[in-house]
Write a protein that holds these residues in place. Structure first.
Motif, PDB file in Angstrom:
ATOM      1  N   SER A 125     -59.071 -81.508 -42.614  1.00 42.45           N
ATOM      2  CA  SER A 125     -57.821 -80.779 -42.410  1.00 42.45           C
ATOM      3  C   SER A 125     -57.725 -80.381 -40.939  1.00 42.45           C
ATOM      4  O   SER A 125     -58.735 -80.367 -40.234  1.00 42.45           O
ATOM      5  N   PRO A 126     -56.521 -80.070 -40.479  1.00 37.17           N
ATOM      6  CA  PRO A 126     -56.374 -79.720 -39.058  1.00 37.17           C
ATOM      7  C   PRO A 126     -57.382 -78.637 -38.646  1.00 37.17           C
ATOM      8  O   PRO A 126     -57.601 -77.669 -39.360  1.00 37.17           O
ATOM      9  N   ASN A 127     -57.985 -78.844 -37.507  1.00 34.28           N
ATOM     10  CA  ASN A 127     -59.042 -77.960 -37.042  1.00 34.28           C
ATOM     11  C   ASN A 127     -58.743 -77.530 -35.607  1.00 34.28           C
ATOM     12  O   ASN A 127     -59.478 -77.843 -34.684  1.00 34.28           O
ATOM     13  N   VAL A 128     -57.620 -76.828 -35.436  1.00 34.66           N
ATOM     14  CA  VAL A 128     -57.223 -76.322 -34.130  1.00 34.66           C
ATOM     15  C   VAL A 128     -57.423 -74.809 -34.159  1.00 34.66           C
ATOM     16  O   VAL A 128     -56.868 -74.117 -35.007  1.00 34.66           O
ATOM     17  N   ILE A 129     -58.231 -74.319 -33.245  1.00 36.36           N
ATOM     18  CA  ILE A 129     -58.545 -72.897 -33.224  1.00 36.36           C
ATOM     19  C   ILE A 129     -58.030 -72.286 -31.931  1.00 36.36           C
ATOM     20  O   ILE A 129     -58.330 -72.768 -30.844  1.00 36.36           O
ATOM     21  N   LYS A 130     -57.254 -71.212 -32.072  1.00 40.19           N
ATOM     22  CA  LYS A 130     -56.821 -70.426 -30.916  1.00 40.19           C
ATOM     23  C   LYS A 130     -57.723 -69.202 -30.887  1.00 40.19           C
ATOM     24  O   LYS A 130     -57.771 -68.442 -31.845  1.00 40.19           O
ATOM     25  N   TYR A 131     -58.420 -69.021 -29.804  1.00 36.81           N
ATOM     26  CA  TYR A 131     -59.370 -67.921 -29.667  1.00 36.81           C
ATOM     27  C   TYR A 131     -58.675 -66.695 -29.086  1.00 36.81           C
ATOM     28  O   TYR A 131     -57.648 -66.813 -28.422  1.00 36.81           O
TER      29      TYR A 131
END
Length: 185
Positions: A125-131
């Motif tokens: 699944s989409p694995n985009v992380i905004k920290y």
């Protein structure tokens, strides 16, 4: 004749009103109280590493790169920068977790400060992380102003080894929002 006389009277009256208009003394000393607070947003760093470039020989692989960051050679930035905020977004499409360390280095390659980002493995699944935003103020800002290079260390967490047929990539995108205070005394 009567129309000419009326026009003349109206003109004289209009000119008289112009000379009677209100005016005030101008205070040119107000320029000494000038305070500007501009805000700028710019790209900070970007990389895209394919999985087959992260081949591990038995475990954790370290990838390292550093780039010159000569922004603070300009006196204007050192004098007027009041605050900086860094936003980081990482996308992982590799079936392996990572820890990415962003190193801020001085001219002698000594680490001034570090920001670490844990990246989970890709599971389909989409694995985009905004920290969370990294804020640089006060003492931390003083360290940032000494930065001459930015380095990146990519560490793999435990998991299945990668090889030349591994698919996916890890991308880092970051931006900086800078706040200035320019005050004329």
């Amino acid at each position: 004749m009567k129309l000419n006389c009326i026009n003349s009277i109206v003109r004289v009256f209009a000119v008289a009103i112009l000379f009677l208009s209100c005016s005030s003394d101008l205070d040119f000393d107000q320029v000494h109280d000038l305070k500007l607070e501009p805000v700028y947003v710019a790209n900070l760093a970007y990389f895209d590493i394919p999985a087959n470039e992260l081949i591990a020989d038995g475990g954790v692989q370290i990838a390292y790169d550093s780039r010159n960051f000569d922004v603070f050679k300009k006196q204007f930035l050192r004098d007027y920068l009041a605050k900086a905020e860094f936003d980081v977004e990482i996308e992982n499409t590799i079936a392996r977790g990572f820890v990415i360390n962003m190193l801020f280095l001085d001219s002698q390659d000594q680490i001034l400060t570090t920001s670490s980002y844990t990246v989970p493995a890709y599971k389909g699944s989409p694995n985009v992380i905004k920290y969370p935003t990294e804020v640089f103020e006060n003492q931390r800002l003083a360290l940032l102003k000494q930065t001459q290079k930015i380095g990146f260390v990519v560490l793999m967490t435990s998991g299945a080894p990668l090889d030349e047929n591994s698919v996916g990539n890890i991308k880092l995108r970051s931006s900086a929002t800078t706040y200035f205070e320019i005050e004329v005394e």
